[in-house]
Design a protein around this motif. Structure first.
Motif, PDB file in Angstrom:
ATOM      1  N   MET A 106       3.519  -8.956   0.153  1.00  0.00           N
ATOM      2  CA  MET A 106       2.918  -7.948  -0.715  1.00  0.00           C
ATOM      3  C   MET A 106       3.607  -7.920  -2.071  1.00  0.00           C
ATOM      4  O   MET A 106       2.981  -7.886  -3.128  1.00  0.00           O
ATOM      5  N   LEU A 114       1.996  -8.744  -5.756  1.00  0.00           N
ATOM      6  CA  LEU A 114       2.026  -7.852  -6.921  1.00  0.00           C
ATOM      7  C   LEU A 114       2.723  -8.519  -8.092  1.00  0.00           C
ATOM      8  O   LEU A 114       2.302  -8.392  -9.245  1.00  0.00           O
ATOM      9  N   LEU A 149       0.364 -10.941  -9.678  1.00  0.00           N
ATOM     10  CA  LEU A 149      -0.633 -10.243 -10.496  1.00  0.00           C
ATOM     11  C   LEU A 149      -0.028  -9.762 -11.805  1.00  0.00           C
ATOM     12  O   LEU A 149      -0.624  -9.879 -12.867  1.00  0.00           O
ATOM     13  N   GLY A 150       1.182  -9.211 -11.708  1.00  0.00           N
ATOM     14  CA  GLY A 150       1.858  -8.737 -12.918  1.00  0.00           C
ATOM     15  C   GLY A 150       2.128  -9.874 -13.868  1.00  0.00           C
ATOM     16  O   GLY A 150       1.892  -9.768 -15.076  1.00  0.00           O
ATOM     17  N   SER A 183      -4.796  -1.923  -4.009  1.00  0.00           N
ATOM     18  CA  SER A 183      -3.997  -2.237  -2.821  1.00  0.00           C
ATOM     19  C   SER A 183      -3.303  -1.037  -2.184  1.00  0.00           C
ATOM     20  O   SER A 183      -2.970  -1.076  -1.004  1.00  0.00           O
ATOM     21  N   LEU A 188      -1.353  -4.539 -13.539  1.00  0.00           N
ATOM     22  CA  LEU A 188      -0.600  -3.880 -12.465  1.00  0.00           C
ATOM     23  C   LEU A 188      -1.331  -2.633 -11.979  1.00  0.00           C
ATOM     24  O   LEU A 188      -1.345  -2.330 -10.789  1.00  0.00           O
ATOM     25  N   ARG A 240       5.950  -7.407   3.966  1.00  0.00           N
ATOM     26  CA  ARG A 240       6.288  -6.710   2.725  1.00  0.00           C
ATOM     27  C   ARG A 240       6.609  -7.717   1.621  1.00  0.00           C
ATOM     28  O   ARG A 240       6.234  -7.544   0.474  1.00  0.00           O
ATOM     29  N   THR A 260       4.588  -1.408   5.231  1.00  0.00           N
ATOM     30  CA  THR A 260       4.568  -1.332   3.765  1.00  0.00           C
ATOM     31  C   THR A 260       4.464   0.105   3.259  1.00  0.00           C
ATOM     32  O   THR A 260       4.425   0.334   2.050  1.00  0.00           O
ATOM     33  N   LEU A 318      -1.868  -0.516   1.632  1.00  0.00           N
ATOM     34  CA  LEU A 318      -0.418  -0.570   1.861  1.00  0.00           C
ATOM     35  C   LEU A 318       0.077   0.718   2.515  1.00  0.00           C
ATOM     36  O   LEU A 318       0.991   0.690   3.344  1.00  0.00           O
ATOM     37  N   MET A 355      -0.509   0.685   6.303  1.00  0.00           N
ATOM     38  CA  MET A 355       0.299  -0.181   7.180  1.00  0.00           C
ATOM     39  C   MET A 355       1.735   0.337   7.271  1.00  0.00           C
ATOM     40  O   MET A 355       2.366   0.605   6.242  1.00  0.00           O
ATOM     41  N   ALA A 370      -4.097  -3.727  -9.744  1.00  0.00           N
ATOM     42  CA  ALA A 370      -3.533  -4.181  -8.460  1.00  0.00           C
ATOM     43  C   ALA A 370      -3.078  -2.992  -7.630  1.00  0.00           C
ATOM     44  O   ALA A 370      -3.304  -2.935  -6.410  1.00  0.00           O
ATOM     45  N   PHE A 371      -2.456  -2.036  -8.290  1.00  0.00           N
ATOM     46  CA  PHE A 371      -1.991  -0.834  -7.584  1.00  0.00           C
ATOM     47  C   PHE A 371      -3.163  -0.099  -6.951  1.00  0.00           C
ATOM     48  O   PHE A 371      -3.157   0.219  -5.760  1.00  0.00           O
TER      49      PHE A 371
END
Lengths: 375, 453
Positions: free
Chosen positions: A8, A12, A15-16, B234, B227, A5, B244, B238, B241, B230-231
């Protein structure tokens, strides 16, 4: 591969941060914040729309008064004053075509009665009939006998001289009585729309001003901007398709002029009507009415697309010039001076095109996300 | 040589055993509870969507007011029923959705709901929405898959406790695909390097509580674009799993609540928030709902034909490939829209256009301007003005109308100017082409002009 986690979250965050970095590089540090659209809506409402309707109500009252004088004392002077009052009231109302949403649209009966093309023959018939004439009888009349157009038929008649027309007012008094009742009816309707914009319970001006901030009508600011921009596009569309293309006859093959389809045919105020609508579009776009100047919608457009702003300003100026250049009254120009009317039509098309594409695109009022990606 | 053969055999048998293991795992039973909850939520959301659409006057706006409709290619026989009959369609749809939610004759209810929902949205291309397409697919799957093992009326007489794993994963795959391809679509220059169209849309949200002024900053649009990509890319992984999943679901809720507030997109965010619960452990409803809601006597497996897995695999492969079809043709898909629909490209374009049509009498050469509003509602006109296939369809409508009035079939040309993601306007179609004579083409249409991008 097992991804934790933490990894992950880190991904993120990276990326942000990358997005933020690109944003920071891409945007100048000294970029001023975009114009506040809430304030733009509030200014359009309080400086343009509400005062325009208030003025329309004042002018409608002046028309009512002037027609009452004509009814009581028909003369060349009272006829001229009534006609002048009609033209002023007409112009004041036509400006509002640029923002035909809210009460004037919702109260469709009211709006329709105010400004619907007249059945000239039936109005003339009514002026010489012997049916009872009172407010109740007026209420029962169809929209094509009432409003600005109905009164215009009674006050203007280019087919006869003023003396002959005046004689119709003096003979029996019915024409004057009908005109006075129609003027009072019109005044009532215009006042109703003006009140709906300015006063409770509807207080539509406040609802627009507060779009997205507690407005009872517009849940989001965006909806308020959409309403304003869509009304501008619709106004331009009506100018092109109804007020110019139909009288020119270019909506048919072969193109046969139809002068009977011009608006305000007897008063020859058709060109003034066109100019008033273009003025209304400009007032809303620039957030300016007379000396009162607010934060203009133009700034929001220029912020996103400066060339769109320039194009609209230029095309609006060109359209007004072209409309002013129409040779003679519109009803004759569509027959004998077609090039000047076609030039005006082309110029107004540019206004509509710019509003529907560049301005709507810059403001995000097109169909966009709201329509294709969700319900 | 002998050694080579031996290696190949070993590898083949290894391959077979991997496939066999995968198949075995896909056929293994999993708790049917989460699919039961998913079915309840799907039916309920469709029911609420119908009620909402009805209450907002959407049925009249979409089917009663318009006089002309944009049929899907090859489906011109699908037309709205006259007048109030469409209300009957929606009433039946609502009843079927409710029936699906309570699990009474679940598959038949889902089939009826799927047919009616899909029919309603095939009547007019102008009404296309990505999430309508998703709902049609999910209802179709609900008609075919065993979803009534739990939380259903059906389970009282024919309950089952488990379903094959592939059933659960097919539903997850279908929902995850929306996110994934939504993210793939965002890997393009406008979204990543111009923050378009988010810059335009966010600027229109100055009224957003607290964050309003910040949303108007260009920097915010860049951050949210990245973002958002990316959201989308992914979140499905996520959610799959276990470690996550909870975090991913929190992202799902946050993302969709924000988009719901920012973009006024009705049911879509709530549909996704509700249906992504299917990614949680298959037994989750048993932990959060009262035990009496589940039939303890139901212990058997759902009966699913063995070939079901093969069909599901083919369907999944089709769904994985079909959204990519636009890559078969040259051209900018955001501009030409060849292969744009049914590809889960969401939030990628802010287009506005102005379309003027001229109908020319072939005998005399005289032309007339067409008043679009004489045929179309303002909404239809807006949609048509930026989509080439609808522009061609409208040209055909104009020509057909002239023919029906006894006139010779006119040449119909269009002057269409469109802005894409804040760019200066550009002409979309060749103004010299007689669009009324243009046939339906698959893929690249030669009369669509080059993208301004």
């Amino acid at each position: 591969m097992n991804i934790t986690r933490r990894e992950m979250l880190l991904g993120l965050a990276v990326l942000g941060a990358a997005g933020a970095g690109i944003g920071a590089v891409a945007c100048k540090q000294d970029t001023p914040p975009p114009p506040d659209r809430g304030r733009i809506l509030a200014d359009i409402s309080s400086l343009v729309i509400v005062p325009t309707y208030a003025d329309a109500a004042v002018q409608a009252k002046a028309l009512d008064d002037a027609v009452a004088v004509l009814r009581d004392a028909p003369s060349g002077d009272s006829l001229a004053k009534a006609r002048d009052a009609w033209k002023k009231a007409r112009r004041a109302w036509k400006i509002s075509d640029a923002f035909l949403f809210g009460p004037a649209d919702d109260l469709s009966t009211t709006g329709g009665i105010i400004d619907t093309a007249a059945d000239i023959a039936k109005v003339e018939e009514l002026a010489v009939a012997d049916s009872p004439l009172d407010a109740a009888a007026i209420n029962r009349l169809g929209a094509n006998l009432r409003g600005f157009a109905g009164i215009e038929v009674l006050l203007f008649d280019p087919s006869i001289d003023d003396g002959a027309l005046l004689a119709k007012f003096t003979a029996g008094g019915r024409r004057g009585a009908l005109a006075a009742l129609l003027a009072t009816d019109l005044r009532t309707k215009v006042e109703a729309v003006a009140t709906a914009w300015s006063s409770p319970p509807t207080e539509y001006g406040k609802a627009l001003s507060q779009a997205g901030r507690g407005s009872a009508v517009y849940a989001a600011e965006r909806q308020g901007v959409d309403a304003v921009v869509n009304a501008l596009i619709a106004a331009a569309e009506v100018l092109i398709a109804i007020q110019l293309a139909k009288p020119l006859g270019i909506d048919k093959t072969p193109a046969v002029p139809a002068p009977e389809l011009v608006e305000s045919p007897r008063s020859d105020a058709s060109v003034d009507d066109l100019l008033a609508v273009l003025d209304g579009i400009e007032m809303v776009y620039l957030g300016q009415r007379g000396d009162a100047k607010g934060l203009p919608l133009a700034d929001a457009v220029a912020d996103r697309n400066p060339s769109a702003d320039t194009t609209l300003r230029t095309s609006l100026a060109s359209a007004k010039t072209a409309v002013r250049a129409i040779v003679g009254p519109l009803r004759t120009a569509v027959v004998s001076q077609r090039d000047s009317v076609i030039a005006a039509h082309t110029a107004v098309r540019e206004v509509k095109r710019c509003l529907a594409s560049e301005v709507a695109g810059a403001l995000g009022t097109s169909v966009g996300f709201g329509v294709t990606d969700g319900d | 040589m002998a050694a080579a053969v031996s290696t190949r055999d070993a590898s083949r048998s290894g391959g077979v055993s991997v496939l066999a293991r995968i198949e075995e795992r896909l056929r293994a039973p999993v708790d049917a509870a989460s699919l039961g909850a998913y079915r309840v939520l799907l039916g309920t959301l469709v029911f609420l969507a119908v009620v909402r659409h009805w209450a907002k006057g959407g049925i009249a706006d979409a089917f009663v007011v318009p006089t002309h409709f944009f049929a899907y290619d090859g489906l011109s026989f699908i037309r709205p029923l006259p007048g109030a009959w469409m209300y009957g369609v929606y009433a039946t749809l609502a009843a079927a959705a409710l029936s699906l939610a309570v699990g009474w004759r679940s598959r038949a209810s889902a089939a009826v709901a799927c047919v009616l929902f899909t029919y309603a949205h095939l009547c007019d291309k102008a009404n296309y929405l990505n999430h309508y397409y998703l709902v049609s697919i999910l209802l179709g799957l609900a008609a075919l898959l065993p979803l009534a093992g739990a939380l259903s009326v059906d389970s009282r007489r024919d309950g089952f406790a488990t379903v094959p794993t592939w059933v659960l994963w097919l539903v997850r795959f279908q929902i995850g695909l929306v996110y994934f391809y939504g993210g793939v679509g965002k890997l393009e220059s406008d979204w990543l390097f111009r923050a378009m169209p988010l810059r335009i849309w966010l600027a229109a949200n100055g009224d957003f509580p607290v964050l309003g002024p910040i949303l108007r900053w260009p920097e915010t649009a860049f951050v949210m674009s990245w973002l958002g990509a990316a959201f989308d890319l992914s979140v499905a992984w996520l959610l799959c799993m276990r470690r996550t999943r909870l975090f991913a679901y929190a992202l799902v809720v946050t993302f969709h609540v924000m988009t719901a507030r920012l973009f006024q997109i009705g049911m879509f965010p709530w549909v996704m928030i509700a249906l992504t619960l299917v990614f949680f452990d298959p037994s989750w409803p048993r932990r959060v709902l009262p035990a009496r809601w589940f039939d303890a006597r139901a212990t058997r497996r759902a009966s699913v034909p063995r070939w079901g897995l093969g069909v599901a695999a083919v369907w999944a492969a089709f769904q994985a490939v079909y959204p990519l079809r636009s890559h078969l043709w040259s051209g900018d898909v955001l501009w030409t829209e060849d292969g744009y629909r049914f590809s889960w490209r969401v939030m990628l374009t802010e287009k506005a256009g102005s379309a003027e049509f001229r109908a020319t009498d072939p005998r005399t050469g005289q032309g007339r301007l067409v008043r679009n509003r004489a045929f179309l509602t303002p909404f239809q006109e807006k949609m048509m003005a930026t989509q080439p296939d609808m522009i061609r369809a409208f040209a055909h409508m104009i020509a057909d109308d002239a023919e029906q009035r006894g006139e010779p079939r006119p040449r119909v040309t269009a002057d269409v100017v469109v802005t894409l993601n804040g760019r200066p306007p550009a002409r979309l179609v060749d103004p010299a082409v007689d669009l009324a004579a243009e046939p339906l083409r698959l893929g690249r249409t030669p009369w669509v002009l080059s993208s301004p991008r």
